[in-house]
Design a protein around this motif. Structure first.
Motif, PDB file in Angstrom:
ATOM      1  N   HIS A 193       0.806  -1.236   0.000  1.00 12.16           N
ATOM      2  CA  HIS A 193       0.000   0.000   0.000  1.00 12.16           C
ATOM      3  C   HIS A 193       0.836   1.282   0.000  1.00 12.16           C
ATOM      4  N   SER A 194       2.120   1.173  -0.409  1.00 12.39           N
ATOM      5  CA  SER A 194       2.953   2.384  -0.429  1.00 12.39           C
ATOM      6  C   SER A 194       2.545   3.334  -1.548  1.00 12.39           C
ATOM      7  N   TYR A 195       1.734   2.872  -2.521  1.00 13.34           N
ATOM      8  CA  TYR A 195       1.262   3.773  -3.576  1.00 13.34           C
ATOM      9  C   TYR A 195       0.455   4.912  -2.964  1.00 13.34           C
ATOM     10  N   THR A 196      -0.217   4.641  -1.838  1.00 12.58           N
ATOM     11  CA  THR A 196      -1.028   5.693  -1.208  1.00 12.58           C
ATOM     12  C   THR A 196      -0.387   6.218   0.070  1.00 12.58           C
ATOM     13  N   TRP A 197       0.361   5.357   0.794  1.00 13.74           N
ATOM     14  CA  TRP A 197       1.008   5.804   2.044  1.00 13.74           C
ATOM     15  C   TRP A 197       2.471   5.403   1.984  1.00 13.74           C
ATOM     16  N   ALA A 198       3.321   6.368   1.624  1.00 15.73           N
ATOM     17  CA  ALA A 198       4.718   6.060   1.281  1.00 15.73           C
ATOM     18  C   ALA A 198       5.681   6.246   2.448  1.00 15.73           C
ATOM     19  N   GLN A 199       5.186   6.643   3.629  1.00 13.83           N
ATOM     20  CA  GLN A 199       6.102   7.003   4.714  1.00 13.83           C
ATOM     21  C   GLN A 199       7.032   5.863   5.101  1.00 13.83           C
ATOM     22  N   HIS A 200       6.532   4.627   5.144  1.00 13.69           N
ATOM     23  CA  HIS A 200       7.399   3.511   5.541  1.00 13.69           C
ATOM     24  C   HIS A 200       8.528   3.318   4.521  1.00 13.69           C
ATOM     25  N   GLU A 201       8.190   3.385   3.236  1.00 15.62           N
ATOM     26  CA  GLU A 201       9.251   3.267   2.212  1.00 15.62           C
ATOM     27  C   GLU A 201      10.253   4.407   2.346  1.00 15.62           C
ATOM     28  N   GLN A 202       9.758   5.601   2.615  1.00 12.84           N
ATOM     29  CA  GLN A 202      10.667   6.751   2.732  1.00 12.84           C
ATOM     30  C   GLN A 202      11.615   6.576   3.918  1.00 12.84           C
ATOM     31  N   GLN A 203      11.098   6.038   5.034  1.00 12.85           N
ATOM     32  CA  GLN A 203      11.969   5.804   6.202  1.00 12.85           C
ATOM     33  C   GLN A 203      13.043   4.770   5.871  1.00 12.85           C
ATOM     34  N   HIS A1139      -0.480 -27.156 -16.184  1.00 15.90           N
ATOM     35  CA  HIS A1139      -1.349 -27.971 -17.040  1.00 15.90           C
ATOM     36  C   HIS A1139      -2.684 -27.298 -17.363  1.00 15.90           C
ATOM     37  N   MET A1140      -3.803 -27.810 -16.820  1.00 15.21           N
ATOM     38  CA  MET A1140      -5.114 -27.440 -17.354  1.00 15.21           C
ATOM     39  C   MET A1140      -5.640 -26.095 -16.847  1.00 15.21           C
ATOM     40  N   THR A1141      -4.863 -25.387 -16.067  1.00 14.14           N
ATOM     41  CA  THR A1141      -5.269 -24.024 -15.709  1.00 14.14           C
ATOM     42  C   THR A1141      -4.055 -23.110 -15.793  1.00 14.14           C
ATOM     43  N   ASN A1142      -4.349 -21.828 -15.935  1.00 10.07           N
ATOM     44  CA  ASN A1142      -3.260 -20.845 -15.971  1.00 10.07           C
ATOM     45  C   ASN A1142      -3.787 -19.496 -15.492  1.00 10.07           C
ATOM     46  N   THR A1143      -4.712 -19.538 -14.521  1.00  3.65           N
ATOM     47  CA  THR A1143      -5.400 -18.326 -14.074  1.00  3.65           C
ATOM     48  C   THR A1143      -4.481 -17.384 -13.317  1.00  3.65           C
ATOM     49  N   ARG A1144      -4.594 -16.105 -13.610  1.00  7.77           N
ATOM     50  CA  ARG A1144      -3.866 -15.097 -12.836  1.00  7.77           C
ATOM     51  C   ARG A1144      -4.537 -14.917 -11.465  1.00  7.77           C
ATOM     52  N   ILE A1145      -3.753 -14.551 -10.480  1.00  6.41           N
ATOM     53  CA  ILE A1145      -4.306 -14.317  -9.152  1.00  6.41           C
ATOM     54  C   ILE A1145      -4.447 -12.815  -8.922  1.00  6.41           C
ATOM     55  N   THR A1146      -5.448 -12.442  -8.139  1.00  5.62           N
ATOM     56  CA  THR A1146      -5.699 -11.022  -7.863  1.00  5.62           C
ATOM     57  C   THR A1146      -4.520 -10.430  -7.093  1.00  5.62           C
ATOM     58  N   ASP A1147      -4.093  -9.255  -7.507  1.00  4.53           N
ATOM     59  CA  ASP A1147      -2.974  -8.589  -6.841  1.00  4.53           C
ATOM     60  C   ASP A1147      -3.327  -8.354  -5.368  1.00  4.53           C
ATOM     61  N   PRO A1148      -2.363  -8.542  -4.428  1.00  7.82           N
ATOM     62  CA  PRO A1148      -2.663  -8.386  -2.998  1.00  7.82           C
ATOM     63  C   PRO A1148      -3.303  -7.050  -2.637  1.00  7.82           C
ATOM     64  N   GLU A1149      -2.863  -5.962  -3.263  1.00  7.05           N
ATOM     65  CA  GLU A1149      -3.434  -4.656  -2.906  1.00  7.05           C
ATOM     66  C   GLU A1149      -4.864  -4.502  -3.416  1.00  7.05           C
ATOM     67  N   ILE A1150      -5.143  -5.054  -4.605  1.00  7.56           N
ATOM     68  CA  ILE A1150      -6.520  -5.027  -5.129  1.00  7.56           C
ATOM     69  C   ILE A1150      -7.406  -5.896  -4.234  1.00  7.56           C
ATOM     70  N   LEU A1151      -6.904  -7.076  -3.849  1.00 10.10           N
ATOM     71  CA  LEU A1151      -7.649  -7.992  -2.989  1.00 10.10           C
ATOM     72  C   LEU A1151      -8.069  -7.291  -1.693  1.00 10.10           C
ATOM     73  N   GLU A1152      -7.087  -6.619  -1.058  1.00  7.68           N
ATOM     74  CA  GLU A1152      -7.382  -5.991   0.229  1.00  7.68           C
ATOM     75  C   GLU A1152      -8.257  -4.746   0.090  1.00  7.68           C
ATOM     76  N   SER A1153      -8.205  -4.095  -1.084  1.00 11.79           N
ATOM     77  CA  SER A1153      -9.006  -2.872  -1.238  1.00 11.79           C
ATOM     78  C   SER A1153     -10.463  -3.188  -1.576  1.00 11.79           C
ATOM     79  N   ARG A1154     -10.712  -4.346  -2.191  1.00 11.43           N
ATOM     80  CA  ARG A1154     -12.082  -4.642  -2.639  1.00 11.43           C
ATOM     81  C   ARG A1154     -12.815  -5.641  -1.762  1.00 11.43           C
ATOM     82  N   TYR A1155     -12.080  -6.425  -0.979  1.00 13.95           N
ATOM     83  CA  TYR A1155     -12.719  -7.503  -0.208  1.00 13.95           C
ATOM     84  C   TYR A1155     -12.308  -7.402   1.263  1.00 13.95           C
ATOM     85  N   PRO A1156     -13.173  -7.873   2.189  1.00 18.15           N
ATOM     86  CA  PRO A1156     -12.882  -7.727   3.627  1.00 18.15           C
ATOM     87  C   PRO A1156     -11.901  -8.783   4.130  1.00 18.15           C
TER      88      PRO A1156
END
Length: 1288
Positions: A193-203, A1139-1156
């Protein structure tokens, strides 16, 4: 970039094969130069050498190579370079460490969890760019108002966040000092979530710089956009590439006296704008080279052709770049280069592996061009360095290139001309293979001359290059024939007329400097500064003031940055963009309002809403007016105008053009006398009739018979393309036409898919791309299928053939059929197949069929999503269609289909469809996609005739059959040579103990086999039953993997095979059996059993790990990666779908922003792969913390039986599904269950590992050189779309 001060201006494009130098001299005249990019025997750096030569010749001074150049005569240098791309391709960047939130150490290794090549059992994946990972103890989550979380902080998007754990800088300091002691100086910092709150990355960044790291890339600065995986890759690319680029820049500087102190040096970035030398770096440099060409034709061709849309066609030595310009640059904001997905603005340049240096092969009766390339070293055969036969050699053999027009820079001493003899000799070897096949193959035919073989390869190369152009234009709702073809690059002029003709274009525009248009584009380009930040506001009147304030702030940043570079305000312009999408969808469009001025109901910056609706309608064919629009990002692009003005246009001519010489060129039908003109001698008004060659020192233009070239006022060449003269063509097999039809048939299926994706409304079809479109012959046999979703392969053929038998004569023009029943070739009920029979005048029966299969998110049944873990009958899984006329007599049967979709509601505890609107919209889109297929095949029949098209449908199936027979023979011969029997067998079990048994008997003389599943367990009381079509899809998938190279995937693959499946078994259940688990789980076991019989590789995880989460207001479904099986020479890949599947998984940040939920861990499950000489891939561990009450459902396998190892390799670890209650109680959920979860509960999923291969005590051979990524990886929106389609 004028020259008042009497100094030189250079624009240099350093490409993969050649470096082009464009110079404006003090008097205003232009000098151009082309030299090899790599020539270590003669010079260290090609751009410096180009500048040295021009200064020496024009200024008349001696400049020795071993001394820094005097830069006092140079005013400016602009450069586009492949340095960044090459460092990425060859993995020769800086040593980097990744710092990432604890629990996500393997996140970038897992990525989207989809594999790149569906059919490659080794699962080659690009290696990550970092060599070490440090997990940072910190965590920020989005605020949802739970009690006891403290005071939230506000992010720059406007979202509130809870700081669950501040950064532990004390512990981190010691770990960073350890990295420094190991010689790592460059860091990528990627925190959740540094795209919206960058303080930890900056530190973290401040601490790292204080400790002495030379480069620190923070993901929140590299690209502040939501989605941690691509943002993380971008930060890593920045940390990996920027030091290498800066080293190159410093080395370039040192080649000049005073290190270019008083010279303006600018580098082209991927977005088509120039940046100062010191600001050029990393993730924004990878398209530096090709971007110049797009700028070049946008500034020249587009203006001169009166604003008609332009397709750029840049054919170089190793690849071809295709792009589009219609008044504004088309940018993408996420694209993959060399396996690294970058979030950065870049021009939508589509790279295909077909260039002058593309190698030529003849394989199983098909002419194949590329993707392998001869590169600059050794180059094509004609370069006299022992290189392979290529497209350039074919053009030389046909007389379309004249050795005399090339400089003498070839051979070991770089002093010889091109060698036509070497080209002929190399091509003769391939022609021998072709003629051996023609005279001894299944359809004996007359041998081909050397010229016919060369012509065949050129035609196949042309068709390969047309496919991305069709895809690029039609994907956005444009007609290719309405465009001008702007052709440039050294090799493009020989192919332009043929490409334009094939696409229905009537004009080709070739700039007089087309051989170095990328360098010219650099000279004409502007300096660009961009500013962007994330946002999460609604686009609504109450937010317009905030949006205007944010845009004004970013505009100020851009203007300040450009003024600091010396641009007066009068030369600076800005353009504002909003990244908009409908809420609940993922299709975001970056829209500018420059054609939509502000109104009373819009922001002051412009009417972005109107721009969004207009573009959405054009690209997708509908809008969703009732749905709110969300702003994802706010962006401003500032431009400082700085391009030069060219004043070297030729004068008008009155007399006829002078013919320099006559030559012989080969065209369809034989050699023709062909005049040769020199471009430098041509003037405005000259008209030249094809065939002819127009030559200058940097390119050769071929004007084909039936075309006419004229010289424009600016000295460019405009070619009017004549219509193709229809030739007569028989139904007998012609391998050249077979290769072309192979492309055309695939192109039809691909274009059907584009229409379906554009016009569908549901997330599943529009965004997850869970669909397939296909073309079938008159017998219902599959001809072409796109994309290759493994579980759809071949299954639709069963569906079409069932309808032919079931309906017999009751098929009429204007009918469209709908089916999903497992006994009618269906896979599972949500996959609805729409079939259109195609009639032709004078024919009583359909002449072919088109079909589209799409996954509908809900069609009723006992659970939302129609994927119940506990269904025991088919009725519980949703609406059933055996043979339903969706359209009858041209009328869409809305009432009847609505009734059928609601019918499951009559079954106890079941519901009818929960989303009727999306069902109906998507079914209409499927009908429209089929209609597109009918139109395209109709055009093909109009061009070649019905008998020829049907004959080639048969020939392409026979070609696939030939490849499978060759594979079966090779397998049988290998076993015979080792004294082993020609019968192989294999057995594995479902977790309930149901056996899947297979015996394969090989017939060596025929190259055929019987696949006998007798002994397989009976139908089960549950939903693991797999319809017969699933087994056939699994078999086609395995056969294609075993063949090991690209072949047409159609009915022919199964022709050498007889399949025996016992009726009433789990693989051919009764018509009322539940099947939803068979599609996603049993299919994987069938693959394991087939590959096990052939000893191809150990078992992969054998499961898709289906997880569903839902309550009254939300629903979420995912499948999760595991370990891949090891093989005879490779370790299994960890954390990937197999093999019989190759589904992409939802990005962690999208997952946490849209689902509880909070994703607490997502990392490799170390040690879960089976031991062996080659070890199996590891599964993953994924932990979800729930923030609301919900129903959790899991549908999984390999929780009892472990994925097998082979030849002494040990099995992989079983999977495990754990629920950890908030009070600490841990429960094993078993493989299949539904359970209510509460806030604070944790679901811990451990997925299975892959099996090992070979005795663990037998040491694995030392690693050889790592496998190289191809030198010209595909790139651009067309490639991204295909990757997304195959990731389903």
């Amino acid at each position: 970039m004028g020259s008042p001060e009497g100094r030189f201006h250079f624009a240099i494009d350093r490409g993969g094969t050649f470096t082009d130098v464009f110079a404006q001299c003090p008097g205003g005249q232009v000098r151009v130069l082309k030299l090899l990019s790599e020539d270590p025997a003669n010079y260290a750096d090609a751009p410096t050498e180009g500048i040295r030569r021009i200064l020496e010749q024009e200024a008349g001074m001696l400049l020795p190579r071993d001394r820094p150049l005097d830069s006092s005569h140079i005013a400016s240098i602009r450069m586009g370079t492949t340095v960044a791309t090459n460092a990425l391709l060859e993995r020769k960047g800086e040593r980097v460490a990744l710092l990432v939130t604890r629990g996500f150490r393997d996140l970038l290794h897992i990525g989207t969890q989809a594999r790149g090549d569906l059919f490659d059992l080794t699962v080659p994946m690009p290696e990550v760019l970092y060599e070490e990972v440090l997990e940072v103890d910190e965590r920020v989550v989005l605020h949802r108002g739970e009690a006891g979380t403290g005071t939230p902080v506000k992010g720059r998007t406007g979202d509130l966040l809870d700081v669950q754990q501040p950064v532990d800088l004390g512990t981190l300091r010691g770990k960073l000092e350890g990295l420094l002691s190991r010689g790592i100086r460059s860091l990528a910092v990627v925190l959740m979530h540094s795209y919206t709150w960058a303080q930890h990355e900056q530190q973290v960044g401040a601490l790292a710089r204080e400790l002495g790291f030379s480069h620190v890339s923070l993901s929140s600065e590299a690209m502040p956009m939501v989605r941690i995986v691509p943002r993380g890759h971008t930060a890593c690319a920045d940390a990996y590439l920027t030091p290498a680029i800066q080293r190159y820049v410093q080395g370039f500087r040192r080649g000049f006296q005073g290190q270019l102190k008083d010279v303006q040096v600018l580098f082209m970035r991927s977005d088509g704008g120039l940046a100062p030398m010191d600001a050029f770096g990393g993730s924004r440099a990878v398209l530096s080279g090709p971007a110049g060409g797009v700028v070049g034709y946008s500034a020249t061709t587009y203006q001169q052709e009166g604003g008609q849309p332009v397709i750029g066609f840049d054919m170089g030595g190793t690849s071809t770049d295709v792009s589009r310009y219609a008044g504004e640059f088309e940018h993408v904001f996420e694209a993959t280069t060399a396996g690294v997905t970058l979030q950065a603005p870049q021009l939508d340049i589509n790279t295909v592996a077909a260039g002058g240096g593309s190698r030529l092969f003849f394989r199983s009766g098909l002419f194949v061009v590329g993707p392998e390339s001869a590169g600059a070293h050794p180059g094509p055969a004609c370069y006299r360095k022992g290189g392979p036969v290529t497209v350039t050699d074919a053009n030389l053999v046909l007389g379309r290139l004249l050795p005399a027009s090339f400089p003498c820079i070839f051979g070991p001493g770089e002093d010889q001309p091109l060698s036509p003899e070497a080209s002929r000799k190399a091509l003769e070897a391939v022609a021998t293979e072709v003629n051996s096949f023609l005279t001894n193959g299944p359809c004996p035919a007359s041998p081909l001359s050397l010229e016919e073989v060369a012509m065949g390869f050129v035609r196949v190369a042309n068709e390969a290059m047309c496919r991305p152009i069709r895809a690029l234009t039609q994907a956005r709702g444009h007609d290719p024939s309405a465009h001008v073809l702007a052709c440039f690059g050294g090799a493009g002029g020989q192919h332009a007329c043929a490409i334009a003709r094939a696409l229905g274009m009537d004009t080709v525009h070739i700039h007089r400097h087309s051989g170095l248009l990328s360098a010219l584009g650099l000279a004409l380009a502007d300096v660009v500064h961009e500013a962007q930040e994330p946002c999460s506001l609604l686009y609504a009147p109450e937010t317009f003031m905030q949006l205007d304030q944010r845009l004004s702030r970013l505009e100020e940043q851009c203007v300040d940055a450009l003024q600091a570079q010396g641009f007066p305000r009068s030369q600076i312009s800005t353009e504002s963009f909003l990244h908009l999408r409908y809420r609940g969808t993922d299709c975001a469009l970056m829209v500018s309002a420059h054609q939509h001025p502000a109104t009373a109901r819009s922001p002051r910056a412009g009417d972005f809403g109107a721009a969004f609706v207009e573009r959405y309608m054009r690209e997708f064919g509908f809008v969703i007016p009732e749905r709110p629009v969300v702003v994802d990002d706010v962006r401003v692009r500032g431009t400082g105008r700085s391009g030069l003005h060219l004043e070297d246009a030729p004068k008008a001519q009155t007399g006829p053009p002078r013919v320099d010489k006559m030559t012989q060129c080969y065209f369809e039908g034989g050699y023709q006398e062909t005049p040769v003109y020199l471009l430098g001698e041509l003037g405005y008004g000259h008209k030249l009739h094809g065939p002819c060659l127009i030559i200058d020192s940097n390119s050769t233009i071929l004007v084909e018979p039936g075309c006419q070239a004229e010289v424009t006022e600016t000295g460019d060449i405009r070619i009017s393309v004549g219509a193709e003269v229809p030739g007569t063509m028989g139904t007998q097999l012609d391998p050249i036409q077979l290769s072309i039809f192979s492309h055309r048939f695939m192109s039809i299926a691909e274009q059907m898919g584009r229409i379906l994706q554009r016009t569908a409304i549901s997330t599943n079809i529009k965004e997850r791309l869970d669909f397939s479109c296909a073309l079938f012959g008159p017998d219902g046999g599959l001809v072409s299928n796109a994309p290759h979703i493994p579980v759809h392969l071949g299954a639709m053929q069963e569906t079409v053939q069932f309808q032919i038998q079931h309906l017999g004569a009751d098929l009429h023009p204007g009918d469209v059929l709908l089916s999903n029943h497992p006994s009618a070739g269906g896979s599972h009920l949500p996959d609805l197949t729409v079939i259109t029979p195609v009639f032709w005048p004078g024919q009583t029966r359909p002449v072919f069929y088109v079909a589209s299969r799409g996954h509908h998110a809900d069609i009723g049944g006992i659970t939302p999503g129609s994927m119940p873990p506990h269904s025991t009958t088919l009725q519980q899984e949703g609406a059933v269609f055996l043979s339903f006329k969706l359209v009858q007599g041209g009328v869409f049967q809305e009432e009847a289909v609505t009734e059928a979709l609601r019918a499951p509601g009559k079954v106890p505890n079941c519901s009818g469809t929960r989303n009727l609107h999306d069902n109906l919209s998507d079914l209409r889109a499927q009908v429209a996609a089929n209609q597109k297929g009918i139109q395209l095949v109709g055009e093909l029949i109009g061009q070649y005739g019905l008998d020829v098209v049907q004959a080639y449908m048969g020939h392409i199936q026979a070609n696939a059959e030939l490849a499978v027979r060759d594979m079966l023979r090779a397998f049988g011969t290998s076993r015979q040579a080792r004294g082993l029997p020609l019968e192989v067998s294999s057995e594995d079990h479902m977790d309930d103990g149901s056996p899947i048994r297979l015996r394969v008997q090989i017939n060596l003389s025929q190259g055929s086999a019987v696949f006998d599943f007798s002994g397989t367990g009976p139908e089960v009381f549950g939903n693991l039953n797999a319809p017969r079509a699933i087994t056939l899809s699994a078999l086609i998938y395995c056969l294609r993997c075993l063949v090991g190279r690209d072949i047409p995937l159609n009915q022919g693959c199964l022709a050498p095979v007889r399949v025996v499946i016992p009726q009433g078994s789990i693989l051919d259940p009764s018509p009322e059996a539940a099947v939803v688990g068979g599609n996603v789980l049993t299919s994987q076991r069938v693959v394991d059993v087939i590959l096990g019989a052939f000893g191809a590789c150990a078992a992969s995880q054998g499961c898709m790990n289906n997880v569903t989460l839902g309550n009254a207001h939300m629903g979420y479904y995912e499948t999760v990666a595991g370990g891949a099986g090891a093989g005879p020479s490779w370790h299994g890949r960890s954390g990937v779908h197999s093999h019989m599947t190759n589904t992409r998984i939802t990005d962690p940040e999208i997952l946490e922003s849209r689902y509880p939920v909070i994703l607490r861990r997502f990392e490799l499950r170390r040690g879960s792969g089976g031991r062996g000489r080659f070890r199996g891939g590891d599964g993953v561990t994924r932990e979800l913390v729930f923030r609301e009450e919900a129903l959790l459902s899991v549908l999984t396998e390999r929780r009892a039986f472990r994925p097998y190892g082979l030849h002494g390799g040990e099995p992989g670890a079983r999977g495990l599904n754990l629920l950890i209650r908030k009070n600490g109680r841990t429960v094993n959920l078993g493989g299949k269950t539904s359970v209510t979860v509460y806030p604070g509960d944790v679901f811990c999923l451990h997925t299975p590992g892959g099996g090992g291969y070979g005795d663990p005590e037998d040491p694995a051979p030392p690693p050889g050189s790592p496998p190289q990524a191809p030198a010209f990886p595909e790139h651009g929106s067309v490639y991204e779309y295909r990757r997304a389609q195959e990731a389903v």
